[in-house]
Structure formats: C-alpha cells, structure tokens
Write a protein that holds these residues in place. Structure first.
Motif, PDB file in Angstrom:
ATOM      1  N   ARG A 319       0.832  -1.215   0.000  1.00 57.36           N
ATOM      2  CA  ARG A 319       0.000   0.000   0.000  1.00 57.36           C
ATOM      3  C   ARG A 319       0.862   1.259   0.000  1.00 57.36           C
ATOM      4  N   CYS A 320       1.999   1.210   0.709  1.00 55.82           N
ATOM      5  CA  CYS A 320       2.900   2.363   0.736  1.00 55.82           C
ATOM      6  C   CYS A 320       3.456   2.643  -0.658  1.00 55.82           C
ATOM      7  N   ILE A 321       3.906   1.590  -1.347  1.00 56.52           N
ATOM      8  CA  ILE A 321       4.498   1.769  -2.674  1.00 56.52           C
ATOM      9  C   ILE A 321       3.436   2.208  -3.669  1.00 56.52           C
ATOM     10  N   GLU A 322       2.234   1.629  -3.566  1.00 58.90           N
ATOM     11  CA  GLU A 322       1.153   2.027  -4.464  1.00 58.90           C
ATOM     12  C   GLU A 322       0.734   3.477  -4.223  1.00 58.90           C
ATOM     13  N   SER A 323       0.975   3.956  -3.017  1.00 56.41           N
ATOM     14  CA  SER A 323       0.610   5.337  -2.697  1.00 56.41           C
ATOM     15  C   SER A 323       1.696   6.331  -3.096  1.00 56.41           C
ATOM     16  N   GLY A 324       2.806   5.825  -3.631  1.00 58.13           N
ATOM     17  CA  GLY A 324       3.849   6.712  -4.131  1.00 58.13           C
ATOM     18  C   GLY A 324       5.097   6.803  -3.287  1.00 58.13           C
ATOM     19  N   VAL A 325       5.188   6.053  -2.172  1.00 55.59           N
ATOM     20  CA  VAL A 325       6.392   6.080  -1.351  1.00 55.59           C
ATOM     21  C   VAL A 325       7.480   5.284  -2.060  1.00 55.59           C
ATOM     22  N   ASP A 326       8.676   5.860  -2.156  1.00 55.98           N
ATOM     23  CA  ASP A 326       9.754   5.167  -2.870  1.00 55.98           C
ATOM     24  C   ASP A 326      10.212   3.932  -2.107  1.00 55.98           C
ATOM     25  N   ILE A 327      10.717   2.948  -2.839  1.00 53.07           N
ATOM     26  CA  ILE A 327      11.081   1.656  -2.256  1.00 53.07           C
ATOM     27  C   ILE A 327      12.183   1.759  -1.205  1.00 53.07           C
ATOM     28  N   PRO A 328      13.263   2.536  -1.392  1.00 55.73           N
ATOM     29  CA  PRO A 328      14.264   2.644  -0.322  1.00 55.73           C
ATOM     30  C   PRO A 328      13.690   3.131   1.001  1.00 55.73           C
ATOM     31  N   THR A 329      12.725   4.075   0.944  1.00 54.66           N
ATOM     32  CA  THR A 329      12.106   4.563   2.170  1.00 54.66           C
ATOM     33  C   THR A 329      11.266   3.468   2.820  1.00 54.66           C
ATOM     34  N   VAL A 330      10.473   2.763   2.024  1.00 56.59           N
ATOM     35  CA  VAL A 330       9.680   1.659   2.559  1.00 56.59           C
ATOM     36  C   VAL A 330      10.601   0.600   3.159  1.00 56.59           C
ATOM     37  N   SER A 331      11.723   0.359   2.509  1.00 59.01           N
ATOM     38  CA  SER A 331      12.681  -0.628   3.007  1.00 59.01           C
ATOM     39  C   SER A 331      13.195  -0.256   4.393  1.00 59.01           C
ATOM     40  N   ARG A 332      13.472   1.022   4.613  1.00 55.95           N
ATOM     41  CA  ARG A 332      13.927   1.474   5.942  1.00 55.95           C
ATOM     42  C   ARG A 332      12.824   1.303   6.973  1.00 55.95           C
ATOM     43  N   TRP A 333      11.582   1.578   6.599  1.00 54.84           N
ATOM     44  CA  TRP A 333      10.470   1.402   7.536  1.00 54.84           C
ATOM     45  C   TRP A 333      10.318  -0.060   7.930  1.00 54.84           C
ATOM     46  N   GLY A 335      12.731  -2.159   8.138  1.00 52.35           N
ATOM     47  CA  GLY A 335      13.892  -2.608   8.887  1.00 52.35           C
ATOM     48  C   GLY A 335      14.888  -3.386   8.064  1.00 52.35           C
ATOM     49  N   HIS A 336      14.812  -3.273   6.724  1.00 53.25           N
ATOM     50  CA  HIS A 336      15.796  -3.927   5.871  1.00 53.25           C
ATOM     51  C   HIS A 336      17.093  -3.122   5.870  1.00 53.25           C
ATOM     52  N   LYS A 337      18.207  -3.813   5.681  1.00 53.58           N
ATOM     53  CA  LYS A 337      19.508  -3.148   5.703  1.00 53.58           C
ATOM     54  C   LYS A 337      20.212  -3.212   4.350  1.00 53.58           C
ATOM     55  N   ASP A 338      19.463  -3.548   3.288  1.00 49.94           N
ATOM     56  CA  ASP A 338      20.086  -3.733   1.977  1.00 49.94           C
ATOM     57  C   ASP A 338      19.817  -2.586   1.025  1.00 49.94           C
ATOM     58  N   GLY A 339      19.261  -1.491   1.531  1.00 53.65           N
ATOM     59  CA  GLY A 339      19.020  -0.339   0.681  1.00 53.65           C
ATOM     60  C   GLY A 339      17.828  -0.473  -0.246  1.00 53.65           C
ATOM     61  N   GLY A 340      17.059  -1.538  -0.114  1.00 54.62           N
ATOM     62  CA  GLY A 340      15.852  -1.703  -0.920  1.00 54.62           C
ATOM     63  C   GLY A 340      15.903  -2.860  -1.897  1.00 54.62           C
TER      64      GLY A 340
END
Length: 381
Positions: A319-333, A335-340
């Motif tokens: 839902r975050c990505i479909e709403s326009g949030v970029d993948i690296p930001t979603v990845s940080r939310w 808790g991923h550590k690979d940059g997306g």
C-alpha cells in the motif's frame, strides 16, 4: 614372444612432494602426523603443477600449525557437527531462534542420511554428497534443501580448518532455485471486511485480535516486533512508532528503528489509548501476540485468499508503494539493511489493480503541443 615392461603407476619428479601418475596427471603428497596426504593438482602440465604444489604446501603448513592436537584424523561427521554447533552457541550475534532453526536443519540432515553421524569425515566423498542431495531435494522444499546444503558445507569446513580434509566435498552441490512467493493480498474493501469479521466473531479476544491485525497492516511490523510495542514507544507528537523488538534479542537486525504513523495507525493508537488510558507506559499496546485462527476463519467467511501475519506486513509495504512512497524509504520502515534490494525483489510486481491503473498512463501518442500565448502590442505611430 617379447614381454612388455609394466609401466609404473607413480613417477618421481625433480620437485619433492610432486609425483606424476601414469595417466599424466600430477599429484601433491605431504605428511601430517606420520600419515600421507594426497591431493590431485588436476593438470598434466609440469609448470602448472609446480605452481599448484606451492599453494598446496603453503596451505598444508598452515593447517598443520593451526591444527588442534586433540583432534583425531578419524573425526566423524557427528564430532565435527558438535564443534560447529558449539561455535554457533558461542557466537553472541546469533539469536536463540536462529540457533534453534539450525538445530532442526541438522536433525533433518542426519535423518535423511542414515549413518552419516558415525562416518569418518575423510571417508565422505563428493559422490556421496551428490547422491544424498539428489534424493533430499525430492522430498524437501527448495528453501529447506538449500539451507541444509549450507549446513552440510559448514560442518565440512570445521574438518577442513582442523586439517582433517583438504577440500570440502559438499562445495560443488548446486542450490535449488527458489520461486518467489506470489502475493495474494486483500483489496482495501476485503481488508475492511476481514477486520470486521474478526472483531464481530464473538470471542473474548475478538476486539483485541482485530486491533492486532490493524496494527500489523498499518505499521508493517513483524509479529514478534508488534508484540513488544509499549505505550511509551508511541510518539504522537512526532508521529512515530519506536520499534525495539525483544528485550533480550532486539529486532531481527539488532537495530532500533522508527516507523512514521500513517493516518490509520495514528487513529488506531489514539482510540486504543483513549480506551485504556489508565495503563502504565510500559504496558503492551497489543493484548494478543497472534491471531492466525481468527484470520483463517475471517478469510473463509468473506471469500478471500488465506493470509498470514507476515502477509499483513507485505500489505503495508504494498500500500505504501502504491501510494507513491519510494522503495528505499519503505525498506527502511520495514527494517531492511540492503538499501531496498529485497523490497524491490519482493514488491516489484504489485497487485493487478494498481498495475492496470498505472498502465493507463503509458502512451506512444504524441502530446498536442500547446502554443505559447502571444500578446500583441499595438503598433507605434
């Protein structure tokens, strides 16, 4: 009749420790604790064999100097496994749940390979490993098969480091391709129906289960992380949720992170806090830690595909990505550590509705050029 002289199997060379087989191949020979150690150099060219011999002797000396005098040359696979498991137990970066998982892996390995535990590790060949792997991959899932292969390699590395063997017989085993899970997530309307079905199920914890489902979907936490969220972790002023994880083992990546509250999450937490305003700040926000049975019943009732707690985390990310949030930001939310990278791999194919709507924006038709407005000034006399 003239008799032919028999050809010697081994021929000495001018280089100590280097012998030539009658086939033309060169082999290295060394000694450890009074016993011969042989290794094929896999070449018929003397100059190449000479260079490989130097590498072999250097490695051999290191193994002898680092070898433990208490380690027997007849070490069994079971003995090497005990050393490996002890190394895991001594590693403070490995969490208890991870150690438990690997213990299960090794139990399955020994069960699928009868007699392996008591077998001398130097007697296990590459052919033995390939035969076991070809049988095991037919009965195990791709992920379990690949992890078991990794565990097998780790145990052989123990014997290799101790100087018992000079190569890892499991090193060349091929991993099984793992197909990415096809996400079948509920639509917005289905999610509302699911939560309503759980909340109105009539059980003593139905309301708490519904709130737990909402929380997982609105902040994208792992089930274990959500179960540890306390009231003091909710920062309504900044609009953030502090994710600390387990008190002893922390989060999966050992880091405390902050997840911003979307409007649905803020409304949920404010309503829950208003209903339980008398609780201390160190009380848990969610009163239940799992509700899979309630989810299963609700999915069946509303006619939706079965989803798990972790699928609600996928739902949040989607839902975050479909709403326009970029993948690296979603990845940080998340808790991923690979940059997306993992998020891109997992959510690169979003839901069909979003894909179709985005496709309508793609066109090869040239846009009509808009002529610039021209203001004509009156001619001067």
């Amino acid at each position: 009749m003239k008799l032919r002289k028999s050809t010697k199997t081994w021929q000495k060379t001018r280089k100590p420790n280097l012998l030539r087989h009658k086939s033309g191949r060169y082999y290295a020979r060394a000694f450890a604790s009074g016993k011969e150690v042989w290794k094929s150099l896999k070449t018929s060219h003397y100059s190449v064999a000479e260079a490989k011999l130097a590498e072999f002797l250097k490695e051999h000396r290191e193994r002898v100097s680092n070898g433990n005098g208490e380690v027997s040359a007849k070490m069994t696979f079971g003995e090497a496994l005990k050393i490996h498991q002890q190394n895991q137990a001594d590693d403070v970066t490995i969490k208890p749940a991870t150690r438990h998982y690997w213990n299960q892996i090794f139990v399955a390995l020994l069960k699928s390979w009868p007699g392996l535990a008591d077998r001398e590790i130097r007697r296990v060949t590459k052919t033995d490993c390939k035969e076991w792997a070809s049988t095991f991959r037919k009965v195990a899932s791709p992920t379990r098969c690949n992890n078991t292969l990794s565990g097998l390699r780790h145990v052989f590395e123990v014997a290799k480091d101790a100087g018992i063997v000079y190569s890892n017989p499991a090193e060349g085993l091929e991993r099984v391709p793992v197909r990415a899970k096809q996400l079948t997530l509920p639509s917005g309307d289905q999610f509302v129906q699911l939560v309503d079905a759980v909340e109105n199920a009539g059980a003593w914890c139905s309301r708490d289960c519904a709130d737990f489902i909402r929380g997982l979907a609105f902040i994208g936490l792992r089930k274990s992380e959500a179960g540890q969220v306390e009231w003091r972790d909710l920062d309504f002023e900044r609009g953030e949720t502090m994710v600390r994880g387990d008190p002893e083992t922390a989060t999966k990546n050992w880091e405390v992170r902050r997840v911003p509250m979307i409007s649905d999450a803020r409304a949920l937490f404010q309503r829950m806090r208003a209903e339980r305003s008398g609780e201390s700040l160190d009380a848990k926000v969610f009163r239940v830690g799992e509700c899979q049975k309630a989810l299963d019943r609700a999915c069946k009732k509303v006619g939706a595909d079965r989803i798990t707690h972790h699928d609600l985390r996928h739902l949040f990310a989607t839902r975050c990505i479909e709403s326009g949030v970029d993948i690296p930001t979603v990845s940080r939310w998340l808790g991923h550590k690979d940059g997306g990278s993992l998020a891109m791999k997992t959510y690169g194919h979003l839901r069909r509705e979003h894909s179709i709507s985005q496709a309508q924006r793609v066109t090869f038709t040239p846009a009509t050029a808009k002529h610039a407005d021209v203001i004509r000034f009156p001619a001067t006399a």
